[in-house]
Scaffold this motif. Structure first.
Motif, short mmCIF file in Angstrom:
data_model
loop_
_atom_site.label_atom_id
_atom_site.label_comp_id
_atom_site.label_asym_id
_atom_site.label_seq_id
_atom_site.Cartn_x
_atom_site.Cartn_y
_atom_site.Cartn_z
N UNK A 9 0.84 -1.19 0.00
CA UNK A 9 0.00 0.00 0.00
C UNK A 9 0.88 1.25 0.00
N UNK A 10 0.26 2.38 -0.18
CA UNK A 10 1.00 3.63 -0.33
C UNK A 10 1.89 3.93 0.87
N UNK A 11 1.37 3.74 2.08
CA UNK A 11 2.15 4.03 3.29
C UNK A 11 3.37 3.12 3.38
N UNK A 12 3.19 1.86 3.01
CA UNK A 12 4.29 0.90 3.08
C UNK A 12 5.38 1.25 2.08
N UNK A 13 4.99 1.62 0.87
CA UNK A 13 5.96 1.99 -0.16
C UNK A 13 6.73 3.24 0.27
N UNK A 14 6.02 4.20 0.85
CA UNK A 14 6.68 5.42 1.34
C UNK A 14 7.71 5.08 2.42
N UNK A 15 7.34 4.14 3.29
CA UNK A 15 8.26 3.74 4.35
C UNK A 15 9.51 3.08 3.77
N UNK A 16 9.34 2.24 2.75
CA UNK A 16 10.49 1.60 2.11
C UNK A 16 11.41 2.63 1.47
N UNK A 17 10.82 3.62 0.82
CA UNK A 17 11.62 4.69 0.20
C UNK A 17 12.37 5.48 1.27
N UNK A 18 11.67 5.76 2.36
CA UNK A 18 12.28 6.51 3.47
C UNK A 18 13.50 5.75 4.03
N UNK A 19 13.34 4.46 4.30
CA UNK A 19 14.43 3.69 4.87
C UNK A 19 15.58 3.53 3.88
N UNK A 20 15.26 3.44 2.59
CA UNK A 20 16.31 3.33 1.58
C UNK A 20 17.17 4.60 1.55
N UNK A 29 17.43 6.89 3.90
CA UNK A 29 18.11 7.03 5.19
C UNK A 29 19.35 6.14 5.24
N UNK A 30 19.18 4.88 4.82
CA UNK A 30 20.31 3.94 4.83
C UNK A 30 21.41 4.37 3.88
N UNK A 31 21.04 4.93 2.74
CA UNK A 31 22.03 5.38 1.77
C UNK A 31 22.90 6.49 2.36
N UNK A 32 22.25 7.44 3.04
CA UNK A 32 22.99 8.54 3.64
C UNK A 32 23.88 8.09 4.78
N UNK A 33 23.34 7.23 5.65
CA UNK A 33 24.10 6.74 6.80
C UNK A 33 25.31 5.92 6.34
N UNK A 34 25.10 5.08 5.31
CA UNK A 34 26.18 4.24 4.82
C UNK A 34 27.30 5.07 4.22
N UNK A 35 26.94 6.13 3.52
CA UNK A 35 27.96 6.99 2.91
C UNK A 35 28.84 7.64 3.98
N UNK A 36 28.20 8.10 5.05
CA UNK A 36 28.96 8.72 6.14
C UNK A 36 29.85 7.70 6.83
N UNK A 37 29.29 6.51 7.12
CA UNK A 37 30.06 5.46 7.78
C UNK A 37 31.26 5.04 6.94
N UNK A 38 31.07 5.02 5.62
CA UNK A 38 32.12 4.53 4.74
C UNK A 38 33.32 5.46 4.68
N UNK A 39 33.09 6.76 4.61
CA UNK A 39 34.19 7.67 4.29
C UNK A 39 34.54 8.71 5.35
N UNK A 40 33.68 8.89 6.34
CA UNK A 40 33.99 9.90 7.35
C UNK A 40 35.24 9.53 8.15
N UNK A 41 35.34 8.25 8.53
CA UNK A 41 36.49 7.80 9.31
C UNK A 41 37.78 7.95 8.52
N UNK A 42 37.72 7.60 7.23
CA UNK A 42 38.90 7.74 6.37
C UNK A 42 39.29 9.21 6.23
N UNK A 43 38.30 10.07 6.03
CA UNK A 43 38.55 11.51 5.87
C UNK A 43 39.16 12.09 7.14
N UNK A 44 38.65 11.66 8.30
CA UNK A 44 39.12 12.21 9.57
C UNK A 44 40.58 11.84 9.82
#
Length: 270
Positions: free
Chosen positions: A197-208, A210-225
């Protein structure tokens, strides 16, 4: 009667397993970058492989958990496998192909603790006098304490991170043996034909996203620092900084666990 044993066990499972997550999330990129054959591209490739393997492995482990007589036993087995795969990184003759093999094996069991602890806790916290949010806050606390503790532990050799991960996995495994989370047989129900349903699809998009942003920070912030081409900071300072920040997160989660039942989920996500 509310069980103090289960309270102790659930707290410990979150505390120590999220300590592992702190170590591998933040120092795997630095470890990979430190290898003589490695480039920034290698770091990205390793974490991309890890992400793909995690998606597959979590689905497999979740299926196994759903069939298990005691979910805590599945959690225990995953941690024993995590100990074994963590220690593979101690090999001094690491090559690029071998690195990728070790990453596949490690990430096949590494993030299993996240859905398993949540599932086990959601089904057993009623045996205690505390809410699910209370126990879940120990994840942030474990993440924070791992960062602060690492400042006082030897960390010049980055392979020590994998030793610490193995130790934390062993401790968390001991806590898991204190919990019994049986297989739950739900009564047959009419399946929702409109599951996407619409709410479920929105939630999947939201988590995708969110996860994309968090993963990018986790991947390269430590290396940059820590990289000379970045901020040039040392590992101890980085770990202390992140540990304090995570401790603040724990305080927020603890506070929120007391008011979450009065707030709609959509406002929480916002």
């Amino acid at each position: 009667m509310k069980s103090k044993k289960v309270t102790f066990a659930l707290s410990g499972m979150y505390l120590f397993s999220w300590g592992i997550q702190y170590l591998i999330n933040n120092f795997m990129p630095i470890y990979v970058k430190s290898l003589p054959f490695s480039t920034d591209k290698t770091v990205g490739e390793v974490l991309a492989i890890g992400a793909i393997v995690t998606c597959i492995s979590e689905a497999v482990w979740s299926y196994i958990t759903g069939k298990a007589k005691n979910k805590a036993n599945v959690f225990f087995v995953s941690l024993i496998m995590l100990i074994a795969t963590s220690l593979l990184f101690l090999y001094k003759g690491m090559t690029k192909p071998l690195l990728y093999i070790c990453v596949v094996l490690l990430y096949g069991v590494y993030m299993v603790h996240q859905p398993l602890t949540d599932t086990i806790c959601s089904e057993t916290h009623q045996q205690t006098k505390f809410s699910f949010g209370f126990f879940r806050s120990f994840a942030s606390l474990g993440y924070a304490l791992a960062g602060i503790a690492l400042v006082f532990l030897p960390h010049d050799n980055l392979t020590s991170i994998f030793v610490y991960s193995a130790i934390l996995a062993a401790v968390s495994a001991v806590f898991s043996k204190m919990v019994y989370a049986p297989h739950v047989c739900n009564a047959p129900e009419e399946k929702n034909k409109n599951i996407f349903n619409t709410a479920y699809v929105k939630f999947l998009i939201y988590t995708f996203v969110l996860g994309f942003g968090c993963s990018s920070i986790s991947a390269f912030f430590a290396v940059y620092f820590t990289s000379p081409q970045g901020l040039g900071g040392d590992i101890g300072t980085f770990s202390l900084f992140l540990g304090i920040a995570s401790f603040a997160e724990w305080l927020v989660v603890m506070l929120y666990s007391k008011i979450s039942e009065k707030i709609k989920a959509r406002y929480t996500f916002f």
